[in-house]
Design a protein around this motif. Structure first.
Motif, PDB file in Angstrom:
ATOM      1  N   SER A 377      26.676  -4.349-109.789  1.00  0.00           N
ATOM      2  CA  SER A 377      26.355  -5.427-109.223  1.00  0.00           C
ATOM      3  C   SER A 377      27.343  -5.638-107.827  1.00  0.00           C
ATOM      4  O   SER A 377      26.832  -6.209-106.820  1.00  0.00           O
ATOM      5  N   LEU A 378      28.408  -5.141-107.920  1.00  0.00           N
ATOM      6  CA  LEU A 378      29.360  -5.074-106.797  1.00  0.00           C
ATOM      7  C   LEU A 378      28.769  -3.914-105.946  1.00  0.00           C
ATOM      8  O   LEU A 378      28.625  -4.201-104.545  1.00  0.00           O
ATOM      9  N   LEU A 379      28.383  -2.771-106.190  1.00  0.00           N
ATOM     10  CA  LEU A 379      27.793  -1.683-105.523  1.00  0.00           C
ATOM     11  C   LEU A 379      26.488  -2.187-104.651  1.00  0.00           C
ATOM     12  O   LEU A 379      26.289  -1.644-103.478  1.00  0.00           O
ATOM     13  N   ASN A 391      33.844  -3.050 -90.892  1.00  0.00           N
ATOM     14  CA  ASN A 391      35.076  -2.614 -90.707  1.00  0.00           C
ATOM     15  C   ASN A 391      35.069  -1.023 -90.681  1.00  0.00           C
ATOM     16  O   ASN A 391      36.026  -0.252 -90.666  1.00  0.00           O
ATOM     17  N   SER A 392      33.708  -0.374 -90.359  1.00  0.00           N
ATOM     18  CA  SER A 392      33.739   0.908 -90.357  1.00  0.00           C
ATOM     19  C   SER A 392      34.093   1.799 -91.458  1.00  0.00           C
ATOM     20  O   SER A 392      34.921   2.812 -91.319  1.00  0.00           O
ATOM     21  N   TYR A 393      34.162   1.241 -92.643  1.00  0.00           N
ATOM     22  CA  TYR A 393      34.463   2.022 -93.817  1.00  0.00           C
ATOM     23  C   TYR A 393      33.123   2.550 -94.710  1.00  0.00           C
ATOM     24  O   TYR A 393      32.103   1.960 -94.569  1.00  0.00           O
ATOM     25  N   THR A 394      33.561   3.553 -95.445  1.00  0.00           N
ATOM     26  CA  THR A 394      32.607   3.697 -96.542  1.00  0.00           C
ATOM     27  C   THR A 394      33.331   3.865 -97.916  1.00  0.00           C
ATOM     28  O   THR A 394      34.534   3.916 -97.983  1.00  0.00           O
ATOM     29  N   ALA A 395      32.629   3.645 -98.887  1.00  0.00           N
ATOM     30  CA  ALA A 395      33.151   3.596-100.361  1.00  0.00           C
ATOM     31  C   ALA A 395      32.917   4.688-101.056  1.00  0.00           C
ATOM     32  O   ALA A 395      31.569   5.462-100.859  1.00  0.00           O
ATOM     33  N   ARG A 396      33.581   5.116-101.873  1.00  0.00           N
ATOM     34  CA  ARG A 396      33.492   6.450-102.813  1.00  0.00           C
ATOM     35  C   ARG A 396      33.291   6.095-104.065  1.00  0.00           C
ATOM     36  O   ARG A 396      34.470   5.729-104.699  1.00  0.00           O
ATOM     37  N   PHE A 397      32.489   5.850-105.064  1.00  0.00           N
ATOM     38  CA  PHE A 397      32.350   5.601-106.202  1.00  0.00           C
ATOM     39  C   PHE A 397      32.277   6.716-107.287  1.00  0.00           C
ATOM     40  O   PHE A 397      31.759   7.392-107.285  1.00  0.00           O
ATOM     41  N   ILE A 411      23.035   3.900-108.087  1.00  0.00           N
ATOM     42  CA  ILE A 411      22.257   4.122-106.788  1.00  0.00           C
ATOM     43  C   ILE A 411      23.398   3.886-105.486  1.00  0.00           C
ATOM     44  O   ILE A 411      23.837   2.693-105.542  1.00  0.00           O
ATOM     45  N   GLY A 412      23.349   4.810-104.462  1.00  0.00           N
ATOM     46  CA  GLY A 412      24.121   4.605-103.467  1.00  0.00           C
ATOM     47  C   GLY A 412      23.288   4.390-102.308  1.00  0.00           C
ATOM     48  O   GLY A 412      22.256   3.940-102.405  1.00  0.00           O
ATOM     49  N   ASN A 486      35.745 -11.124-111.537  1.00  0.00           N
ATOM     50  CA  ASN A 486      34.103 -11.031-111.142  1.00  0.00           C
ATOM     51  C   ASN A 486      34.146 -10.356-109.779  1.00  0.00           C
ATOM     52  O   ASN A 486      35.017 -10.304-109.050  1.00  0.00           O
ATOM     53  N   VAL A 487      32.908 -10.644-109.175  1.00  0.00           N
ATOM     54  CA  VAL A 487      32.492  -9.813-108.003  1.00  0.00           C
ATOM     55  C   VAL A 487      33.031 -10.553-106.835  1.00  0.00           C
ATOM     56  O   VAL A 487      33.458 -10.139-105.637  1.00  0.00           O
ATOM     57  N   ASP A 488      32.676 -11.875-106.936  1.00  0.00           N
ATOM     58  CA  ASP A 488      33.255 -12.795-105.600  1.00  0.00           C
ATOM     59  C   ASP A 488      34.858 -12.498-105.338  1.00  0.00           C
ATOM     60  O   ASP A 488      35.102 -12.658-104.368  1.00  0.00           O
ATOM     61  N   GLU A 489      35.590 -12.580-106.253  1.00  0.00           N
ATOM     62  CA  GLU A 489      36.988 -12.506-106.372  1.00  0.00           C
ATOM     63  C   GLU A 489      37.253 -11.208-105.798  1.00  0.00           C
ATOM     64  O   GLU A 489      38.110 -11.156-104.899  1.00  0.00           O
ATOM     65  N   VAL A 490      36.549  -9.926-106.080  1.00  0.00           N
ATOM     66  CA  VAL A 490      36.758  -8.778-105.656  1.00  0.00           C
ATOM     67  C   VAL A 490      36.450  -8.872-103.854  1.00  0.00           C
ATOM     68  O   VAL A 490      37.424  -8.357-103.132  1.00  0.00           O
TER      69      VAL A 490
END
Length: 536
Positions: A377-379, A391-397, A411-412, A486-490
Motif C-alpha cells: 500500500s505504501l509502494l 525531491n528527485s529521489y528514487t526508492a529501492r525496496f 510491482i515497481g 500506518n502509511v499516512d504517518e510514514v
C-alpha cells in the motif's frame, strides 16, 4: 541422577566443564555440588540454581541447575561428581552433551575418549579417568572405534576420521580459520574481517572464506583471499583441522550437521560469532550456550553487551566481548546518489519453506499477509511516488534475504525499484534515508548519521509471532528515528525529512552517540585481537 556434561573440553592443561542438572525430589534449601579428584572432595560454585513447580511427575518440585568449573587436568587419575542434598551425598551419572569432546563416536559406546598430548582421558557413566597413553595405545583406541563404526555401516564417518589422521602431519602447524557470512553471499562482518586479516601480514594464519559454489560472490571473494565451497570435501577436511570457525550467521558452525558429535574428539575449533545485526531482542532460547557453544560472542554496543550477560544465554565476560562490528569499518556515504532505501526484516510465519542452503522457497500465500498489504500500500500510494519525484529521489525496496523469492509479488514503477538481490553495504552507502520496520540495519545507517524512519504496522503481533521476547530496546525511547504505524504517518515523516534537507534530527543524533561503543575504524582490529587472545 544424571549430570549433563553440556560442554566439556580439555586444553592447555585445564578441563573446562559447563554442566546442567534437572532433578526431582531435590531441595534447593540445602543442596550443592562436589567433584572428587585424587586429593578429595571439592565444592563447586554453582549458578542458576533454582526450584520450579513441575506439573507432571506427580506435581513434585524440580531442581534446575547449571554450573561451570575448571579443573587442572593433571590433578587427577579419576574424577567424579556428586550432589549433596539434605546432608546426603549422591554420586551423579555422567551423560555427555552435544559439545562434550569426551562423548563417544557411536551411540552404542559406553565410553568416550580424548587424547591430549601424552594423556588419554576416558569418560564412562561413573567417572572421567586419565592415563598416560603412548602413540600405540591411542591408535588401538581409534582402531576399536573404527571397527565399531564399520560394523554399523558408518562408512562416511570412517572415511573422514581416516582422512583426519592421515592429513594431521600436513595441517598440524597451520592455524586454519574458516570464515563465512551467508552461504549464498558475503558482504557482512565475516567479509570485513577477512579483508582485515589478509592485510595484517600474519603468515601464521591460514584464513579461508566459505561460500556455496553457486554464490555470485564466489569469484569476487577470490580476489580477497582463499575461498572454498561449502560442503565440499576440502571444506570438511579443513574443518577437522580448523582452529576457529568465524561466522556472522552460524551457517558453518556444524560442518558435519547431525553427525558432528562423531568427530567431537578430533575437532578442536572454537566458534566465533560475529553476529549479523545488533541484538535488541531476547534471543536466549535460540542462542543458548548449550546449543551453540560460542567461544567468542562479539557485541557492538554497551547495552547489547549487558543484555547478553543478563538474559539467560549462559555466557559470561569470558565469552562476550564488546568490540564493535567489523563491517562498521567500511561504512561510508556516497552522496551522489539520491536514494531512499526500504529494507524491512522478515517474518517467520510467512516465509517460505526452508532449504538446505538456508534459503527459502516462494510462499504462494504471501500476498494474503498483513506484511504484504502494508508495504504494498505504501509502494503503490500515489503520494509516495509524487513525493519522491518532487525531491528527485528514487526508492529501492529490498526484501530480507530469506524473502528474496517474494520480490515477484511487488510491482515497481519509475520511482520505486523492486530489488530481488543486493549487497547490504552497497545499499547502505548509496541511500540517504532508511525506511524499515524492526531491522537492525538501522544501526548501520545511524552510524553514518543518516536518518531512519520505522514503519511498524504489526506492533501487536510481531513480538509474539516472530520474536519471542522484546528485550531491552524500546523503539519509542531508544529508536534512531520516528515510529510510524500506518502509511499516512510514514508519508508525513518523509515530508518533514525532505523539508529539513534529509538531516538526522538532533535527539536521534544524541541517542546514536550514547548507544554505540566506539565510532572509529578499528572494529576489525579489536575483533582480531580478541580472537588471537583465545589462542593463549
Amino acid at each position: 541422577m544424571e549430570l549433563n556434561l553440556d560442554i566439556l573440553d580439555i586444553r592447555q592443561g585445564v578441563l573446562s566443564l559447563f554442566a546442567s542438572f534437572d532433578g526431582f525430589q531435590v531441595s534447593t534449601d540445602n543442596c550443592w555440588f562436589l567433584y572428587r579428584d585424587d586429593t578429595g572432595y571439592h565444592d563447586i560454585v554453582w549458578s542458576n540454581l533454582r526450584s520450579v513447580d513441575h506439573q507432571t511427575n506427580g506435581g513434585e518440585t524440580q531442581l534446575v541447575a547449571s554450573f561451570e568449573v575448571e579443573i587442572d587436568s593433571s590433578s587427577f587419575k579419576s574424577l567424579s561428581f556428586y550432589i549433596v542434598n539434605d546432608g546426603q551425598r549422591n554420586k551423579l551419572y555422567l551423560k555427555p552433551g552435544r559439545f562434550s569432546r569426551l562423548g563417544g563416536v557411536d551411540s552404542r559406546e559406553a565410553w568416550g575418549s580424548l587424547a591430549v598430548d601424552g594423556d588419554l582421558f576416558v569418560l564412562t557413566s561413573q567417572e572421567i579417568t586419565r592415563r598416560k597413553a603412548s602413540t600405540w595405545r591411542k591408535m588401538l583406541w581409534e582402531v576399536k572405534r573404527l571397527a565399531g563404526l564399520i560394523k554399523r555401516k558408518q562408512l562416511g564417518v570412517v572415511f573422514y576420521r581416516l582422512v583426519f589422521w592421515f592429513t594431521a602431519p600436513i595441517f598440524r602447524k597451520q592455524k586454519i580459520w574458516l570464515l563465512a557470512d551467508r552461504l549464498m553471499e558475503a558482504g557482512d562482518n565475516a567479509e570485513s574481517l577477512m579483508r582485515y586479516i589478509t592485510t595484517t601480514g600474519n603468515q601464521n594464519i591460514s584464513p579461508y572464506f566459505v561460500l556455496a559454489r553457486e554464490s555470485p560472490d564466489f569469484v569476487r571473494m577470490q580476489r580477497v583471499g582463499k575461498v572454498i565451497a561449502h560442503n565440499s570435501m576440502i571444506y570438511k577436511i579443513l574443518a577437522l583441522h580448523a582452529q576457529f570457525i568465524i561466522s556472522s550467521h552460524l551457517v558453518i558452525a556444524r560442518p558435519f550437521e547431525n553427525s558432528q558429535w562423531r568427530y567431537q574428539d578430533i575437532m578442536k575449533f572454537q566458534l566465533v560469532f560475529l553476529q549479523h545485526g545488533i541484538t535488541k531482542e531476547d534471543h536466549s532460547v535460540w542462542l543458548d550456550r548449550r546449543k551453540h557453544n560460542i567461544a567468542l560472542f562479539i557485541s557492538a554496543t554497551p547495552r547489547e553487551y549487558q543484555s547478553l550477560l543478563t538474559y539467560p544465554y549462559n555466557y559470561t565476560e569470558k565469552q562476550v566481548k564488546l568490540t564493535g562490528f567489523p563491517r562498521f569499518d567500511s561504512l561510508h556515504h556516497e552522496s551522489r546518489y539520491r536514494q531512499l532505501l526500504i529494507m524491512p526484516t522478515w517474518r517467520s510465519i510467512i516465509a517460505g519453506e526452508n532449504q538446505s542452503d538456508k534459503t527459502r522457497l516462494y510462499n504462494p500465500n504471501f500476498q494474503d499477509s498483513e506484511y504484504f498489504r502494508s508495504w504494498n500500500s505504501l509502494l503503490q500510494h500515489p503520494d509516495f511516488s509524487e513525493l519522491l519525484d518532487q525531491n528527485s529521489y528514487t526508492a529501492r525496496f529490498c526484501l530480507h534475504p530469506l524473502c528474496y523469492e517474494q520480490a515477484r509479488d511487488f510491482i515497481g514503477n519509475e520511482t520505486v525499484n523492486i530489488v530481488s538481490t543486493y549487497h547490504h553495504q552497497e545499499e547502505i552507502r548509496r541511500a540517504s534515508i532508511l525506511l524499515t520496520d524492526y531491522s537492525s540495519i538501522a544501526f548501520d545507517f545511524a552510524y553514518l548519521d543518516k536518518p531512519v524512519v520505522y514503519f511498524q504496522f504489526d506492533q501487536a503481533t510481531y513480538f509474539n509471532d516472530h520474536t519471542p521476547e522484546q528485550g531491552y530496546f524500546n523503539y519509542y525511547e531508544d529508536g534512531l528515528g520516528p515510529v510510524c504505524v500506518n502509511v499516512d504517518e510514514v508519508l508525513s515523516q518523509l515530508v518533514v525529512l525532505f523539508a529539513n534537507d534529509v538531516q538526522l534530527e538532533y535527539k536521534y543524533l544524541e541517542r546514536k552517540k550514547a548507544f554505540f561503543y566506539k565510532i572509529d575504524r578499528r572494529n576489525s582490529e579489536r575483533v582480531y585481537q580478541e580472537i588471537l587472545a583465545l589462542q593463549s
